[in-house]
Design a protein around this motif. Structure first.
Motif, PDB file in Angstrom:
ATOM      1  N   ASP A 192       0.855  -1.186   0.000  1.00 22.11           N
ATOM      2  CA  ASP A 192       0.000   0.000   0.000  1.00 22.11           C
ATOM      3  C   ASP A 192       0.892   1.238   0.000  1.00 22.11           C
ATOM      4  OD1 ASP A 192      -1.753   2.076   0.411  1.00 22.11           O
ATOM      5  OD2 ASP A 192      -2.805   1.123   2.090  1.00 22.11           O
ATOM      6  N   LYS A 193       1.008   1.857  -1.150  1.00 19.43           N
ATOM      7  CA  LYS A 193       1.932   2.969  -1.344  1.00 19.43           C
ATOM      8  C   LYS A 193       1.519   4.243  -0.604  1.00 19.43           C
ATOM      9  CE  LYS A 193       3.086   0.944  -5.780  1.00 19.43           C
ATOM     10  NZ  LYS A 193       2.779  -0.388  -5.344  1.00 19.43           N
ATOM     11  N   THR A 194       0.332   4.244  -0.002  1.00 21.59           N
ATOM     12  CA  THR A 194      -0.135   5.423   0.732  1.00 21.59           C
ATOM     13  C   THR A 194       0.198   5.342   2.213  1.00 21.59           C
ATOM     14  OG1 THR A 194      -2.332   4.487   1.155  1.00 21.59           O
ATOM     15  CG2 THR A 194      -2.036   5.735  -0.900  1.00 21.59           C
ATOM     16  N   GLU A 195       0.766   4.229   2.645  1.00 19.45           N
ATOM     17  CA  GLU A 195       1.100   4.039   4.059  1.00 19.45           C
ATOM     18  C   GLU A 195       2.404   4.747   4.414  1.00 19.45           C
ATOM     19  OE1 GLU A 195      -0.527   2.754   6.494  1.00 19.45           O
ATOM     20  OE2 GLU A 195      -2.137   1.697   5.502  1.00 19.45           O
TER      21      GLU A 195
ATOM     22  N   VAL B  92       5.160   0.426   4.963  1.00 19.75           N
ATOM     23  CA  VAL B  92       5.551  -0.058   3.634  1.00 19.75           C
ATOM     24  C   VAL B  92       6.747  -0.997   3.754  1.00 19.75           C
ATOM     25  CG1 VAL B  92       6.499   0.618   1.389  1.00 19.75           C
ATOM     26  CG2 VAL B  92       4.575   1.880   2.359  1.00 19.75           C
TER      27      VAL B  92
ATOM     28  N   ILE C 200       9.382   3.718  -2.764  1.00 21.18           N
ATOM     29  CA  ILE C 200       7.966   3.395  -3.007  1.00 21.18           C
ATOM     30  C   ILE C 200       7.086   4.537  -2.472  1.00 21.18           C
ATOM     31  CG2 ILE C 200       6.075   1.852  -2.341  1.00 21.18           C
ATOM     32  CD1 ILE C 200       8.213  -0.412  -2.319  1.00 21.18           C
ATOM     33  N   VAL C 201       7.352   4.960  -1.240  1.00 20.18           N
ATOM     34  CA  VAL C 201       6.549   6.010  -0.609  1.00 20.18           C
ATOM     35  C   VAL C 201       6.690   7.330  -1.399  1.00 20.18           C
ATOM     36  CG1 VAL C 201       6.313   7.429   1.470  1.00 20.18           C
ATOM     37  CG2 VAL C 201       6.581   4.956   1.674  1.00 20.18           C
TER      38      VAL C 201
ATOM     39  N   ASN D 229       7.347   7.715  -4.541  1.00 19.28           N
ATOM     40  CA  ASN D 229       6.700   7.607  -5.851  1.00 19.28           C
ATOM     41  C   ASN D 229       5.205   7.329  -5.751  1.00 19.28           C
ATOM     42  OD1 ASN D 229       9.090   8.011  -7.257  1.00 19.28           O
ATOM     43  ND2 ASN D 229       9.583   5.841  -7.289  1.00 19.28           N
ATOM     44  N   GLY D 230       4.754   6.978  -4.504  1.00 23.32           N
ATOM     45  CA  GLY D 230       3.380   6.577  -4.238  1.00 23.32           C
ATOM     46  C   GLY D 230       2.372   7.401  -4.903  1.00 23.32           C
TER      47      GLY D 230
END
Length: 88
Positions: A42-45, A50, A84-85, A87-88
């Motif tokens: 979940d890239k919004t966490e 993450v 990841i975060v 680029n989320g």
């Protein structure tokens, strides 16, 4: 948005003993599991969540014996999670 495509390389100073010839296939399997995990987290966490999800999803994509033995470098795992975060 950049796609996070990490690559796992095993420590070249660590001998795999009689299965040394399996180093490259093992690296490929670990990389594949990690890249699949990148798509699942979940890239919004938060970064911490993450990072935890990334490790869990990577291990879930591996044979249980390999998953149990893998000890990823914590800083490298955090770096992937941070990308990841970002680029989320």
């Amino acid at each position: 948005m950049d796609t996070v495509q990490p690559r796992i390389k095993l420590d070249p100073t660590t001998s795999l003993g009689p299965v040394e010839k399996l180093r490259e296939p093992l690296e490929d399997q670990l990389t594949s599991a990690l890249r699949n995990a990148v798509d699942k987290v979940d890239k919004t966490e938060s970064l911490e969540v993450v990072e935890e999800e990334l490790l869990e999803a990577t291990k879930a994509g591996l044979h249980p014996d390999i998953a149990e033995a893998i000890e990823p470098n914590p800083q490298q795992l955090r770096d992937v999670a941070a990308r990841i975060v970002e680029n989320g």
